[in-house]
Design a protein around this motif. Structure first.
Motif, PDB file in Angstrom:
ATOM      1  N   TYR A 130      96.592  14.095  14.913  1.00 23.48           N
ATOM      2  CA  TYR A 130      97.230  13.132  13.890  1.00 23.48           C
ATOM      3  C   TYR A 130      99.258  12.407  14.496  1.00 23.48           C
ATOM      4  O   TYR A 130      98.512  11.415  14.134  1.00 23.48           O
ATOM      5  CB  TYR A 130      97.925  14.478  12.690  1.00 23.48           C
ATOM      6  CG  TYR A 130      99.063  13.133  12.133  1.00 23.48           C
ATOM      7  CD1 TYR A 130      97.950  12.757  10.784  1.00 23.48           C
ATOM      8  CD2 TYR A 130     100.117  13.653  11.870  1.00 23.48           C
ATOM      9  CE1 TYR A 130      99.139  12.171  10.073  1.00 23.48           C
ATOM     10  CE2 TYR A 130     100.748  13.114  10.558  1.00 23.48           C
ATOM     11  CZ  TYR A 130     100.678  12.657   9.893  1.00 23.48           C
ATOM     12  OH  TYR A 130     101.400  12.044   8.774  1.00 23.48           O
ATOM     13  N   LYS A 131      99.284  13.391  15.146  1.00 25.10           N
ATOM     14  CA  LYS A 131     100.641  13.145  16.060  1.00 25.10           C
ATOM     15  C   LYS A 131      99.984  11.349  16.722  1.00 25.10           C
ATOM     16  O   LYS A 131     101.176  10.018  16.710  1.00 25.10           O
ATOM     17  CB  LYS A 131     101.364  13.544  17.380  1.00 25.10           C
ATOM     18  CG  LYS A 131     102.975  12.739  17.473  1.00 25.10           C
ATOM     19  CD  LYS A 131     103.516  14.063  18.593  1.00 25.10           C
ATOM     20  CE  LYS A 131     104.479  13.757  18.744  1.00 25.10           C
ATOM     21  NZ  LYS A 131     105.465  15.062  20.148  1.00 25.10           N
ATOM     22  N   THR A 132      99.137  11.734  17.624  1.00 24.24           N
ATOM     23  CA  THR A 132      98.950  10.415  18.166  1.00 24.24           C
ATOM     24  C   THR A 132      98.124   9.554  17.801  1.00 24.24           C
ATOM     25  O   THR A 132      98.663   7.633  18.698  1.00 24.24           O
ATOM     26  CB  THR A 132      97.526  10.888  19.053  1.00 24.24           C
ATOM     27  OG1 THR A 132      98.085  12.019  20.035  1.00 24.24           O
ATOM     28  CG2 THR A 132      97.122   9.715  20.215  1.00 24.24           C
ATOM     29  N   GLU A 133      97.768   9.062  16.552  1.00 22.84           N
ATOM     30  CA  GLU A 133      97.531   8.248  15.391  1.00 22.84           C
ATOM     31  C   GLU A 133      99.289   7.648  15.388  1.00 22.84           C
ATOM     32  O   GLU A 133      98.866   6.497  14.663  1.00 22.84           O
ATOM     33  CB  GLU A 133      96.495   8.739  14.569  1.00 22.84           C
ATOM     34  CG  GLU A 133      95.122   9.136  15.109  1.00 22.84           C
ATOM     35  CD  GLU A 133      94.076   7.844  15.448  1.00 22.84           C
ATOM     36  OE1 GLU A 133      94.872   7.217  15.129  1.00 22.84           O
ATOM     37  OE2 GLU A 133      93.398   8.171  16.562  1.00 22.84           O
ATOM     38  N   CYS A 134      99.701   8.345  14.593  1.00 22.64           N
ATOM     39  CA  CYS A 134     101.093   7.886  13.986  1.00 22.64           C
ATOM     40  C   CYS A 134     101.528   7.191  14.850  1.00 22.64           C
ATOM     41  O   CYS A 134     102.292   6.640  14.188  1.00 22.64           O
ATOM     42  CB  CYS A 134     101.915   9.229  13.849  1.00 22.64           C
ATOM     43  SG  CYS A 134     100.939  10.193  11.999  1.00 22.64           S
ATOM     44  N   LEU A 135     101.994   7.537  16.702  1.00 23.62           N
ATOM     45  CA  LEU A 135     103.234   7.489  16.588  1.00 23.62           C
ATOM     46  C   LEU A 135     103.305   5.586  16.832  1.00 23.62           C
ATOM     47  O   LEU A 135     104.266   4.473  16.695  1.00 23.62           O
ATOM     48  CB  LEU A 135     103.522   8.011  17.916  1.00 23.62           C
ATOM     49  CG  LEU A 135     103.885   9.232  18.137  1.00 23.62           C
ATOM     50  CD1 LEU A 135     104.382   9.320  19.792  1.00 23.62           C
ATOM     51  CD2 LEU A 135     104.878   9.515  16.884  1.00 23.62           C
ATOM     52  N   PRO A 136     101.835   5.101  17.381  1.00 21.10           N
ATOM     53  CA  PRO A 136     101.834   3.095  17.445  1.00 21.10           C
ATOM     54  C   PRO A 136     101.916   3.005  15.826  1.00 21.10           C
ATOM     55  O   PRO A 136     102.986   2.008  16.268  1.00 21.10           O
ATOM     56  CB  PRO A 136     100.495   3.632  17.710  1.00 21.10           C
ATOM     57  CG  PRO A 136     100.101   4.973  18.353  1.00 21.10           C
ATOM     58  CD  PRO A 136     100.767   5.172  17.152  1.00 21.10           C
ATOM     59  N   ARG A 137     101.634   3.586  15.350  1.00 20.42           N
ATOM     60  CA  ARG A 137     102.329   2.839  13.555  1.00 20.42           C
ATOM     61  C   ARG A 137     103.734   2.836  13.657  1.00 20.42           C
ATOM     62  O   ARG A 137     103.953   2.191  13.188  1.00 20.42           O
ATOM     63  CB  ARG A 137     101.305   3.432  12.460  1.00 20.42           C
ATOM     64  CG  ARG A 137      99.962   3.195  12.522  1.00 20.42           C
ATOM     65  CD  ARG A 137      98.739   4.503  11.575  1.00 20.42           C
ATOM     66  NE  ARG A 137      97.728   4.104  11.435  1.00 20.42           N
ATOM     67  CZ  ARG A 137      96.442   4.157  12.328  1.00 20.42           C
ATOM     68  NH1 ARG A 137      96.968   5.045  13.295  1.00 20.42           N
ATOM     69  NH2 ARG A 137      95.597   3.646  12.048  1.00 20.42           N
ATOM     70  N   PHE A 138     103.896   4.291  13.435  1.00 17.61           N
ATOM     71  CA  PHE A 138     106.008   4.177  13.570  1.00 17.61           C
ATOM     72  C   PHE A 138     105.907   3.119  14.684  1.00 17.61           C
ATOM     73  O   PHE A 138     107.171   2.396  14.115  1.00 17.61           O
ATOM     74  CB  PHE A 138     105.966   5.602  14.179  1.00 17.61           C
ATOM     75  CG  PHE A 138     107.425   5.615  13.933  1.00 17.61           C
ATOM     76  CD1 PHE A 138     108.162   5.263  12.751  1.00 17.61           C
ATOM     77  CD2 PHE A 138     108.363   6.538  14.991  1.00 17.61           C
ATOM     78  CE1 PHE A 138     109.476   6.011  12.600  1.00 17.61           C
ATOM     79  CE2 PHE A 138     109.856   6.492  14.895  1.00 17.61           C
ATOM     80  CZ  PHE A 138     110.389   5.948  13.609  1.00 17.61           C
ATOM     81  N   GLN A 139     106.245   3.142  16.299  1.00 11.86           N
ATOM     82  CA  GLN A 139     106.356   2.407  17.079  1.00 11.86           C
ATOM     83  C   GLN A 139     106.205   0.259  16.244  1.00 11.86           C
ATOM     84  O   GLN A 139     107.554  -0.286  16.474  1.00 11.86           O
ATOM     85  CB  GLN A 139     105.848   2.518  18.351  1.00 11.86           C
ATOM     86  CG  GLN A 139     106.428   1.603  19.342  1.00 11.86           C
ATOM     87  CD  GLN A 139     106.084   1.875  20.593  1.00 11.86           C
ATOM     88  OE1 GLN A 139     104.926   2.529  21.263  1.00 11.86           O
ATOM     89  NE2 GLN A 139     106.812   0.988  21.083  1.00 11.86           N
ATOM     90  N   LYS A 140     105.388   0.173  15.761  1.00 14.52           N
ATOM     91  CA  LYS A 140     104.652  -0.990  15.108  1.00 14.52           C
ATOM     92  C   LYS A 140     105.922  -1.200  13.892  1.00 14.52           C
ATOM     93  O   LYS A 140     106.347  -2.467  13.627  1.00 14.52           O
ATOM     94  CB  LYS A 140     103.382  -1.003  14.735  1.00 14.52           C
ATOM     95  CG  LYS A 140     102.844  -3.162  14.143  1.00 14.52           C
ATOM     96  CD  LYS A 140     101.741  -2.718  13.987  1.00 14.52           C
ATOM     97  CE  LYS A 140     101.322  -3.988  13.717  1.00 14.52           C
ATOM     98  NZ  LYS A 140      99.852  -4.317  12.800  1.00 14.52           N
ATOM     99  N   SER A 141     106.376   0.203  13.161  1.00 17.05           N
ATOM    100  CA  SER A 141     106.985  -0.433  12.254  1.00 17.05           C
ATOM    101  C   SER A 141     108.249  -1.050  12.895  1.00 17.05           C
ATOM    102  O   SER A 141     109.147  -1.375  11.825  1.00 17.05           O
ATOM    103  CB  SER A 141     106.881   0.405  11.439  1.00 17.05           C
ATOM    104  OG  SER A 141     108.283   0.702  10.115  1.00 17.05           O
ATOM    105  N   ILE A 142     108.755   0.142  13.340  1.00 16.75           N
ATOM    106  CA  ILE A 142     110.188  -0.567  13.989  1.00 16.75           C
ATOM    107  C   ILE A 142     110.029  -1.711  14.946  1.00 16.75           C
ATOM    108  O   ILE A 142     111.073  -2.588  14.481  1.00 16.75           O
ATOM    109  CB  ILE A 142     110.343   0.783  14.912  1.00 16.75           C
ATOM    110  CG1 ILE A 142     110.393   1.893  14.419  1.00 16.75           C
ATOM    111  CG2 ILE A 142     111.550   0.574  15.619  1.00 16.75           C
ATOM    112  CD1 ILE A 142     111.025   2.630  15.660  1.00 16.75           C
ATOM    113  N   GLU A 143     109.171  -1.909  15.122  1.00 18.27           N
ATOM    114  CA  GLU A 143     109.058  -3.680  16.241  1.00 18.27           C
ATOM    115  C   GLU A 143     109.103  -4.288  14.529  1.00 18.27           C
ATOM    116  O   GLU A 143     109.869  -5.431  15.199  1.00 18.27           O
ATOM    117  CB  GLU A 143     108.163  -4.254  16.628  1.00 18.27           C
ATOM    118  CG  GLU A 143     107.768  -2.827  18.332  1.00 18.27           C
ATOM    119  CD  GLU A 143     106.399  -2.923  18.819  1.00 18.27           C
ATOM    120  OE1 GLU A 143     105.551  -3.763  18.857  1.00 18.27           O
ATOM    121  OE2 GLU A 143     106.796  -3.003  19.378  1.00 18.27           O
TER     122      GLU A 143
END
Length: 210
Positions: free
Chosen positions: A95-108
């Motif tokens: 779950y974390k592996t899937e979440c973090l790229p989405r989190f990073q994109k949101s910050i960008e």
């Protein structure tokens, strides 16, 4: 844990994670559209809402592990708690592996890419808190399974009989109180004698189990 059960559990959690990510993508898409319309896209609100989505999904994942574990209705065995916890941690890592790229994109998208490294520990801290809560709940469930296993079926029957005898004595005693002339004494005495005999049976079964 039997290998086939473990494999089934892993596949179930993989599907749960996929479902959670699908819902998260929909939530993020809707949130971005809303923030874009309101001129809030490049704001801290975009990051905060994404973190909320991740936290909600993480808690839901652990609850899914508990629910499926209970649905399987497994018989107790010594390493049960360790096995389920290991499966839960593996699912959470996916779950974390899937979440973090989405989190990073949101910050960008919020225009603050440098905040990723600073905000990541907060996300991970929330995940660690959820894990601690899950471990506590899992322990409670496993203890219940263990205790239910340790009480032999015949013991449960005898305890039920003991309760029935006690209720019968109370009922007859009440009738006797209302009708002192009634012939209730033999019944009360007989039931009173039977109760210790049932307790002896319970103790004998307990000795055989231990």
């Amino acid at each position: 844990m039997h290998p086939e059960i473990k494999e089934n559990f892993q596949e179930k959690m993989r599907l749960v994670v996929l479902d959670l990510m699908s819902h998260m993508d929909e939530d993020i898409k809707a949130m971005l559209a809303e923030h874009s319309a309101k001129g809030l896209l490049r704001s801290g609100n975009t990051i905060k809402r994404t973190m909320d989505f991740i936290a909600q999904g993480n808690a839901s994942l652990y609850q899914s592990v508990l629910d499926y574990f209970q649905d399987l209705n497994l018989a107790y065995y010594p390493t049960m708690e360790v096995d389920i916890q290991s499966l839960a941690i593996s699912a959470q890592e996916l779950y974390k592996t899937e979440c973090l790229p989405r989190f990073q994109k949101s910050i960008e998208l919020a225009g603050k890419p440098s905040l990723y490294e600073r905000m990541l520990p907060e996300v991970e801290s929330g995940m660690a808190t959820d894990l601690a809560k899950f471990q506590n709940s899992l322990n409670a469930v496993v203890v219940q399974i263990k205790l239910s296993k340790e009480i032999p079926p015949m013991t449960k029957v005898l305890w039920g009989l003991e309760a029935l005898l006690l209720l019968s004595i109370m009922f007859i005693a009440g009738m006797w109180f209302k009708d002192p002339e009634g012939n209730y004494e033999p019944l009360v005495v007989g039931l009173s004698i039977a109760m210790p005999l049932v307790l002896v049976g319970i103790k004998l079964i307990a000795k055989k189990v231990t």
